[in-house]
Write a protein that holds these residues in place. Structure first.
Motif, mmCIF file in Angstrom:
data_model
loop_
_atom_site.group_PDB
_atom_site.id
_atom_site.type_symbol
_atom_site.label_atom_id
_atom_site.label_comp_id
_atom_site.label_asym_id
_atom_site.label_seq_id
_atom_site.Cartn_x
_atom_site.Cartn_y
_atom_site.Cartn_z
ATOM 1 N N ALA A 1 1.079 -1.233 0.248
ATOM 2 C CA ALA A 1 0.343 0.072 0.182
ATOM 3 C C ALA A 1 1.046 1.140 0.259
ATOM 4 C CB ALA A 1 -1.126 0.645 0.899
ATOM 5 N N LEU B 1 0.568 -7.790 3.915
ATOM 6 C CA LEU B 1 1.197 -6.488 3.475
ATOM 7 C C LEU B 1 1.937 -5.812 4.039
ATOM 8 C CD1 LEU B 1 -0.799 -3.897 1.947
ATOM 9 C CD2 LEU B 1 -1.565 -3.555 4.783
ATOM 10 N N LEU C 1 -2.768 0.428 -4.406
ATOM 11 C CA LEU C 1 -2.091 -0.649 -4.147
ATOM 12 C C LEU C 1 -1.419 -1.260 -5.304
ATOM 13 C CD1 LEU C 1 -2.768 -2.553 -1.395
ATOM 14 C CD2 LEU C 1 -4.557 -3.077 -3.102
ATOM 15 N N LEU D 1 -7.907 -0.169 3.765
ATOM 16 C CA LEU D 1 -7.079 -1.675 4.356
ATOM 17 C C LEU D 1 -8.193 -2.128 6.003
ATOM 18 C CD1 LEU D 1 -3.920 0.225 3.868
ATOM 19 C CD2 LEU D 1 -4.626 -1.966 2.271
ATOM 20 N N LEU E 1 -5.553 -6.332 10.396
ATOM 21 C CA LEU E 1 -4.819 -5.836 10.037
ATOM 22 C C LEU E 1 -3.521 -5.855 10.772
ATOM 23 C CD1 LEU E 1 -4.369 -3.569 6.846
ATOM 24 C CD2 LEU E 1 -4.570 -1.755 8.349
#
Length: 135
Positions: free
Chosen positions: A10, A88, A19, A76, A108
């Protein structure tokens, strides 16, 4: 920095959110654009922290930029909660990254495998790959 194969990256600043996905190897990222979500920055909770007299006099805090960072984190969060991402890496300028961290959901947080505090949203993919490989 290790960036797992197929991990999402990201790229965020106060105005843009992109993204990407790593289609390369762990130490040799090869990024491709997945999407550039349109965000509706409505969370201006950062304004509470920036109402002191010194912050107002300096004028160095743009609440719209911080709200954009919060909106990116919330986007997210939704993807993480829905199980639509595994790993991520978050790349954002220091101020935006700090604001995003305040809004990370626990789901997350489990998926964040790395963070880079640099403004790279307007850089070409090959430069971003180089910065990530050297981080």
């Amino acid at each position: 920095m290790k960036i797992p194969h197929k991990a999402l990256v990201a790229l965020v600043d106060g105005e843009r959110f992109v993204l990407l996905r790593n289609d390369g190897q762990i130490f040799e990222p090869k990024l491709s654009k997945v999407e550039e979500p349109s965000l509706d920055p409505t969370n201006f909770s950062a304004g509470i922290r920036h109402q002191d007299k010194a912050g107002q006099m300096k004028g160095n805090t743009d609440l719209n930029e911080l709200a954009h960072g919060a909106a990116a984190a919330e986007w997210l969060n939704q993807k993480a909660i829905a199980g639509e991402m595994d790993e991520l890496v978050v790349v954002a300028d220091p101020k935006t990254l700090g604001e995003m961290r305040r809004h990370y959901h626990s789901e997350l947080e489990k998926r964040v495998v790395g963070e880079v505090d640099k403004a790279l949203t307007h850089e070409p993919l090959d430069k971003i790959e180089q910065v990530l490989a050297n981080a």
